[in-house]
Each structure stands twice: as structure tokens, then as C-alpha cells.
Design an enzyme around this catalytic site. Structure first.
Site, PDB file in Angstrom:
ATOM      1  N   LEU A 166      46.663  36.768  43.592  1.00 17.19           N
ATOM      2  CA  LEU A 166      47.415  38.286  43.183  1.00 17.19           C
ATOM      3  C   LEU A 166      47.846  38.454  41.978  1.00 17.19           C
ATOM      4  O   LEU A 166      47.832  39.470  41.991  1.00 17.19           O
ATOM      5  CB  LEU A 166      48.611  37.439  44.110  1.00 17.19           C
ATOM      6  CG  LEU A 166      48.630  37.312  45.624  1.00 17.19           C
ATOM      7  CD1 LEU A 166      50.061  36.522  46.275  1.00 17.19           C
ATOM      8  CD2 LEU A 166      48.610  38.891  46.365  1.00 17.19           C
ATOM      9  N   LYS A 167      46.890  37.806  41.305  1.00 17.32           N
ATOM     10  CA  LYS A 167      47.186  37.923  39.507  1.00 17.32           C
ATOM     11  C   LYS A 167      46.111  38.660  39.272  1.00 17.32           C
ATOM     12  O   LYS A 167      46.387  39.454  38.191  1.00 17.32           O
ATOM     13  CB  LYS A 167      47.009  36.049  39.212  1.00 17.32           C
ATOM     14  CG  LYS A 167      46.589  36.732  37.481  1.00 17.32           C
ATOM     15  CD  LYS A 167      47.867  37.455  36.405  1.00 17.32           C
ATOM     16  CE  LYS A 167      48.108  36.995  34.858  1.00 17.32           C
ATOM     17  NZ  LYS A 167      48.641  38.042  34.214  1.00 17.32           N
ATOM     18  N   VAL A 168      44.629  38.290  39.805  1.00 14.38           N
ATOM     19  CA  VAL A 168      43.888  39.577  38.875  1.00 14.38           C
ATOM     20  C   VAL A 168      43.733  40.552  39.902  1.00 14.38           C
ATOM     21  O   VAL A 168      44.298  41.703  38.982  1.00 14.38           O
ATOM     22  CB  VAL A 168      42.348  38.862  39.576  1.00 14.38           C
ATOM     23  CG1 VAL A 168      42.405  37.634  38.229  1.00 14.38           C
ATOM     24  CG2 VAL A 168      42.071  38.103  41.096  1.00 14.38           C
TER      25      VAL A 168
END
Length: 320
Positions: A166-168
């Protein structure tokens, strides 16, 4: 609970500062001794190496610039991991890599979490940043008080690795928006628009975004200082590409974005500030995309408040 923190750079320095400001018993380590000395002056203890940090602390946070750096540090700490110890990876890293390293921690009886942050360095500085956390629920409940000290909105994303995915994804979206904001501002100037007016038009319209309301301001100031560099953007969108490739998704936008940043890095250098992606268009058009009245860097005008867990809409916990 004694906490260790490794990596005191742009983000890690601010996150560790939030812990110290809120009375957390903190031990720190970094390759830069000046950064260690700064945190010791704020009340932290200094560790001689990562192994000592894991030996002396209940949980150790890593906030490092690359998966390779995280791998090296974890291998130094691994002999000191015993049942009950927690490794918290706050770096932006690869899903497969954090799962691989996390499995080593778990095999020794410890717990592993990937918990990257999102929302900009200015919010990391005030404890108002968002944090994703991938781990089992029991570990999440154990570290939630710590996460709410560093961040405002805390989201349990599922098993280890899920937070890194989800961060990337969010960094991919931010990069796409940076490129489109740059194109919009240059086009506005080329079309004869006043840039102060153009900024406000975008801000109050359906075209606004977090990136416009932050990075467009430092672009227009001319400082372009968002405490983030082109090599880090290239790393993040490269990690996003790897996630998509493993999932068999035939992306179209991201390969183009990688090409754009490769060109910018070749021209301006990998440590160039990321909002200077606009320099490609400034050079192509001969236009100066600056305007009066904008700040040289972003600051968080929200007061620091206690963090809380975000419950996904429609989830079982939301319906409870």
C-alpha cells in the site's frame, strides 16, 4: 517499553523526535555520529551498534534508505532477537523483501511489522503523519500505543508485507500527481495565466490534491524543497512496478513515469529535489514557474493530537 531507532535521516529523525517529545525511553543508532549526538541531546541513549540496540530494547524501529540497508542492519541484530522482541520496519521497501526478513525474525520467536509512513516530512515532524502497519492483530494491538505517538492515523493493513504494498501504491499516485501538477503549472503559464490565480483555481476545484496543496507551493516558491530526492522517487515507483509485475498487471503510466525520472536524473543528478522534475518543462519552454507568496518549505499547521486507529469502511470491525 524501551524502543530502539535506527536511521535518523529526514523521516527517521522526525519520527524519533516525536517519541522523545512524548517521553518514550529511546535508544538510537545511525552511521552519522552527528545525528546520534543530536538525539542524545534531546534525551535519547546512544547504541554502539544495531546488535546492542536489539539486545537492550523491547522493540527496534528501522527507517533506512534502501532494502539493502535494512537487510544489512537486520542481519546484525538477528543474533539478539529472542521471544518477545519486535522488529518494526518503517522504511519504504519491497513486499517480498520485508516478508523474507520478517520470517527470520519470527523464526527466532520475535514479531515483525512493516509500518511505513505517508503524508510528508512536515507531518512526520509533528506526529500527525499516517502510518500503515502489516502484522498479526496481536502484535498490532501491542504496538498501537507506540504508533499513535508517532502518527495521527494508524491503519492495520493485514499481514506483514501488506503495508509495503500500500505504501508504494500511494507513492506511485503521489508521483503521478507531481508530474501532472508540473505539467498543469507550466501549461497555465504558457497560456498566459497568473500562477497565483492558477494555484487557487486548482486548489478549490476537482483538480486539487494533497500533492498540489503541498508540492505545488514549494515549486512556485522556487525552493522545490520537499525533503525528498529523485533517486528515492525512482526507487519507490520501481518497487511499485515490481508489485504490478508479480501480480501480472500490464501497467502503462508507471513505465512512462520511470522513463521521465530516468531522464531527469541523467540531467540533474539523482540527489536533485524531486519537485524539480518540473525543470524538464521549464527548460523545454524557457518559462520560469515561480510566483510570490509561497513558502520555501512545508510546515504542518495542525496541532499535534493523539493518534487513533483507522477502521476501513465496510470491514467487520467497522460493522461491530
Amino acid at each position: 517499553m524501551k524502543i530502539g531507532f535506527i536511521g535518523l535521516g529526514n523521516v527517521g529523525g522526525k519520527l524519533s523526535g516525536s517519541l522523545l517529545r512524548n517521553g518514550v525511553d529511546l535508544m538510537v543508532y545511525d552511521l552519522n555520529e552527528t545525528l546520534i549526538a543530536g538525539k542524545v541531546a534531546e534525551g535519547a541513549d546512544a547504541a554502539e551498534n544495531p546488535a546492542q540496540l536489539m539486545r537492550d530494547c523491547d522493540a527496534v524501529i528501522t527507517c533506512l534508505p534502501s532494502p539493502a540497508a535494512s537487510d544489512a542492519v537486520l542481519h546484525e541484530m538477528l543474533p539478539e532477537i529472542t521471544p518477545g522482541k519486535i522488529w518494526m520496519e518503517m522504511s519504504t521497501t519491497d513486499e517480498a523483501e520485508v516478508k523474507r526478513l520478517g520470517a527470520m525474525v519470527i523464526a527466532r520467536g520475535g514479531a515483525a511489522v512493516d509500518c511505513p509512513v505517508s503524508g510528508g516530512c512536515h507531518r512526520a515532524d509533528t506526529g500527525n503523519i499516517s502510518i500503515f502497519a502489516g502484522c498479526d492483530r496481536a502484535t498490532f494491538d501491542r504496538i498501537l500505543p507506540l504508533l499513535t505517538t508517532m502518527g495521527r492515523r494508524i491503519l492495520h493493513t493485514g499481514d506483514i508485507g501488506s503495508a509495503s504494498v500500500l505504501k508504494v501504491i500511494t507513492n506511485y499516485l503521489a508521483t503521478a500527481n507531481l508530474i501532472t501538477c508540473s505539467e498543469a503549472l507550466v501549461t497555465a503559464k504558457a497560456a498566459g495565466m497568473d500562477l497565483n490565480t492558477a494555484y487557487e483555481a486548482i486548489k478549490i476545484s476537482s483538480g486539487t490534491s494533497f500533492v498540489h496543496e503541498t508540492e505545488s507551493q514549494v515549486i512556485l516558491n522556487g525552493s522545490r524543497d520537499i525533503s525528498f530526492t529523485m533517486d528515492l522517487v525512482k526507487k519507490d515507483i520501481g518497487l511499485f512496478q515490481e508489485v504490478a509485475d508479480r501480480a501480472g498487471v500490464p501497467l502503462e503510466m508507471n513505465p512512462l513515469m520511470i522513463k521521465i525520472f530516468d531522464d531527469a536524473i541523467a540531467r540533474f543528478g539523482e540527489r536533485e529535489l524531486s519537485p524539480n522534475i518540473i525543470k524538464r518543462l521549464e527548460e523545454a519552454t524557457g518559462l520560469d514557474i515561480t510566483a510570490p507568496g509561497f513558502p520555501p518549505e512545508m510546515s504542518d499547521d495542525e496541532p499535534e493530537e493523539p493518534g487513533y486507529e483507522v477502521i476501513p469502511q465496510g470491514s467487520v470491525r467497522d460493522r461491530a
